[in-house]
Design an enzyme around this catalytic site. Structure first.
Site, PDB file in Angstrom:
ATOM      1  N   ASN A  79       0.808  -1.223   0.000  1.00  0.00           N
ATOM      2  CA  ASN A  79       0.000   0.000   0.000  1.00  0.00           C
ATOM      3  C   ASN A  79       0.845   1.280   0.000  1.00  0.00           C
ATOM      4  OD1 ASN A  79      -2.366   1.973   0.884  1.00  0.00           O
ATOM      5  ND2 ASN A  79      -3.231   0.104   0.028  1.00  0.00           N
ATOM      6  N   ARG A  80       0.250   2.398   0.406  1.00  0.00           N
ATOM      7  CA  ARG A  80       0.800   3.713   0.086  1.00  0.00           C
ATOM      8  C   ARG A  80       1.700   4.301   1.169  1.00  0.00           C
ATOM      9  NH1 ARG A  80      -4.186   3.526  -2.445  1.00  0.00           N
ATOM     10  NH2 ARG A  80      -3.896   3.864  -4.666  1.00  0.00           N
ATOM     11  N   HIS A 106       2.948  -0.159  -3.040  1.00  0.00           N
ATOM     12  CA  HIS A 106       3.240  -1.592  -3.170  1.00  0.00           C
ATOM     13  C   HIS A 106       4.703  -1.879  -3.538  1.00  0.00           C
ATOM     14  CE1 HIS A 106      -0.947  -2.319  -2.577  1.00  0.00           C
ATOM     15  NE2 HIS A 106      -1.367  -2.218  -3.812  1.00  0.00           N
ATOM     16  N   HIS A 175      -2.044  -9.833  -2.977  1.00  0.00           N
ATOM     17  CA  HIS A 175      -3.015  -8.993  -3.680  1.00  0.00           C
ATOM     18  C   HIS A 175      -3.893  -9.830  -4.604  1.00  0.00           C
ATOM     19  CE1 HIS A 175      -4.621  -5.408  -5.572  1.00  0.00           C
ATOM     20  NE2 HIS A 175      -3.849  -4.628  -4.849  1.00  0.00           N
ATOM     21  N   SER A 176      -4.444 -10.930  -4.069  1.00  0.00           N
ATOM     22  CA  SER A 176      -5.371 -11.729  -4.876  1.00  0.00           C
ATOM     23  C   SER A 176      -6.704 -11.008  -4.994  1.00  0.00           C
ATOM     24  CB  SER A 176      -5.591 -13.089  -4.236  1.00  0.00           C
ATOM     25  OG  SER A 176      -4.459 -13.893  -4.463  1.00  0.00           O
ATOM     26  N   TYR A 177      -7.264 -11.045  -6.196  1.00  0.00           N
ATOM     27  CA  TYR A 177      -8.622 -10.554  -6.422  1.00  0.00           C
ATOM     28  C   TYR A 177      -9.526 -11.777  -6.406  1.00  0.00           C
ATOM     29  CZ  TYR A 177      -6.736  -6.092  -8.184  1.00  0.00           C
ATOM     30  OH  TYR A 177      -6.103  -4.885  -8.325  1.00  0.00           O
ATOM     31  N   ASP A 247     -11.707   1.033  -0.490  1.00  0.00           N
ATOM     32  CA  ASP A 247     -10.266   0.925  -0.715  1.00  0.00           C
ATOM     33  C   ASP A 247      -9.601   1.428   0.566  1.00  0.00           C
ATOM     34  OD1 ASP A 247      -7.767   0.614  -1.765  1.00  0.00           O
ATOM     35  OD2 ASP A 247      -8.005   2.045  -3.412  1.00  0.00           O
ATOM     36  N   GLN A 282      -6.676  -4.302   4.139  1.00  0.00           N
ATOM     37  CA  GLN A 282      -7.206  -3.389   3.135  1.00  0.00           C
ATOM     38  C   GLN A 282      -8.326  -4.105   2.382  1.00  0.00           C
ATOM     39  OE1 GLN A 282      -5.847  -0.301   2.735  1.00  0.00           O
ATOM     40  NE2 GLN A 282      -6.625   0.432   0.784  1.00  0.00           N
ATOM     41  N   GLU A 311      -6.339  -7.506   1.719  1.00  0.00           N
ATOM     42  CA  GLU A 311      -4.881  -7.475   1.830  1.00  0.00           C
ATOM     43  C   GLU A 311      -4.499  -7.248   3.280  1.00  0.00           C
ATOM     44  OE1 GLU A 311      -3.618  -4.472  -1.281  1.00  0.00           O
ATOM     45  OE2 GLU A 311      -5.760  -4.643  -1.601  1.00  0.00           O
TER      46      GLU A 311
HETATM   47  C1  BGC Z   1      -4.830  -0.191  -3.294  1.00  0.00           C
HETATM   48  C2  BGC Z   1      -5.549   0.411  -4.459  1.00  0.00           C
HETATM   49  C3  BGC Z   1      -4.713   0.169  -5.675  1.00  0.00           C
HETATM   50  C4  BGC Z   1      -4.547  -1.301  -5.858  1.00  0.00           C
HETATM   51  C5  BGC Z   1      -3.614  -1.587  -6.995  1.00  0.00           C
HETATM   52  C6  BGC Z   1      -4.766  -1.661  -3.525  1.00  0.00           C
HETATM   53  O1  BGC Z   1      -4.110  -2.270  -2.480  1.00  0.00           O
HETATM   54  O2  BGC Z   1      -5.400   0.096  -2.054  1.00  0.00           O
HETATM   55  O3  BGC Z   1      -5.748   1.797  -4.268  1.00  0.00           O
HETATM   56  O4  BGC Z   1      -5.257   0.740  -6.810  1.00  0.00           O
HETATM   57  O5  BGC Z   1      -4.040  -1.887  -4.712  1.00  0.00           O
HETATM   58  O6  BGC Z   1      -4.114  -2.498  -7.840  1.00  0.00           O
END
Ligand code: BGC
Length: 347
Positions: A79-80, A106, A175-177, A247, A282, A311
């Site tokens: 994350n950020r 990330h 970061h699995s969807y 998010d 997250q 996440e």
């Molecule tokens: C973030 C999103 C971001 C994404 C990237 C997430 O963990 O919180 O803002 O766009 O990851 O695919």
């Protein structure tokens, strides 16, 4: 549990990528040496039909052509980080701002999601290792990272270990969807989500937490009882509108291994229960997925909100928020975290 491996392809730089498939009972999960990506996780739906519940691609080129971190392991810092500024001990470092030029996201320009990991088959799982050199992406210290994927009948777990020769940042995640209707089944709007947290961390306009910790009570962030994703994700509540959906980092109460979240799909009955010992999670509803993504597995078409991510992580932007737990691993210490994704079916 059985593990087999096969070649998956070659990166643009000519590095071979292997796919390891873990099978246990009637579940199987495939993991790539590229980015430690969970490329598939197939489970039976309530009628026994095999259903792949994670978004992914059939080629290395497709993974390289997207920037949505699909299925990947994240590091050194998930994350950020606003302005890319970190402080480790007395020293401040500025990292690349690969998120719209305003945040480090990330792990930077080439995070762990794009690295080739070394795979070793263990008696009970697949071990992936990555040696991140001192100074990589601007981070101090050489960081040795291990991620172990395990699949028992109904639980996929990821256990992380890391050690550094200098104090450094470490906040590893995955970061699995997920799409519990099957990866090609479209929007997850009608799927149910419950997050076991009373509090979350609101965002500033740069999408990084402000440092405030807010109650979910009386807001669309209150997911303590299961609700459909689409009940809240288009709310005009400022924090939802700002991020274009969910998010946000939630703070599950307590510490140690504990319940984080549960999601389910009414059509397939497939249910996912997440437990972890990380400080936060997250919830991201794929708001930035776009229809210009490469073609998905088996020619699937992915678009906005076709998957959700849970996440597990340290709370984002901790360096600008001194009251947040700090994602620092000291030289000689061992970073250790585990997250379990348990599958079940509801009648
Ligand atoms: C973030 C999103 C971001 C994404 C990237 C997430 O963990 O919180 O803002 O766009 O990851 O695919």
């Amino acid at each position: 549990m059985k593990i087999v491996n096969e070649p998956f392809g070659v990166t643009a730089q000519g590095q071979p990528v292997e796919r390891y498939t873990l099978t246990d009972g009637n579940c199987s999960a495939s993991v790539l040496t590229l980015g430690g990506i969970l490329q598939s996780w197939t489970v039976p739906d309530r009628n026994g039909a095999p259903t792949d519940i994670v978004l992914g691609f059939d080629s290395v080129g497709a993974y390289e052509a997207q920037d949505c971190y699909i299925g990947a392991l994240l590091g050194r810092c998930a994350n950020r980080i606003a302005d890319g500024r970190i402080t480790v001990g007395q020293q401040t470092y500025t990292l690349a701002c690969n998120d719209n030029g305003i945040n480090h996201l990330h792990g930077g320009m080439v995070g762990f999601d794009r690295r080739i990991w070394k795979a070793t088959v263990l008696p009970d799982g697949l071990q992936l290792q990555y040696e991140s050199p001192d100074g990589e992406e601007g981070y101090p210290g050489r960081l040795s990272v291990t991620a172990i994927y395990r699949l028992t009948q109904d639980t996929l777990s990821i256990e992380f270990f890391a050690q550094s020769d200098k104090d450094t940042v470490c906040n590893l995640s995955s970061h699995s969807y997920f799409n519990l209707g099957g990866h090609a089944s479209g929007s997850v709007g009608s799927q149910m989500i419950q997050v076991d947290a009373d509090r979350y961390t609101p965002l500033a306009s740069n999408n990084a937490p402000t440092g405030e910790v807010a109650s979910v009570e009386g807001t669309p962030f209150d997911l303590r009882q299961p609700v459909r994703f689409d009940a809240g994700w288009d709310s005009d509540f400022t924090q939802i509108a700002l991020a274009g959906g969910y998010d946000h980092n939630y703070i599950p109460a307590g510490d140690g291994l504990r319940p984080f979240a549960q999601a389910s799909c009414p059509q397939t009955g497939i249910t996912l229960t997440v437990t972890s010992d990380m400080p936060g999670v997250q919830l991201y509803t794929g708001n930035f997925l776009r229809d210009d993504l490469p073609e998905g597995k088996q020619h699937a078409k992915y678009d906005r909100r076709h998957g959700f991510c849970l996440e597990t992580q340290f709370w984002p932007n901790a360096f600008a928020c001194p009251d947040f737990p700090q994602p620092i691993v000291h030289a000689g210490e061992t970073y250790h975290h585990i997250t379990n994704y348990r599958y079940s079916v509801c009648p």
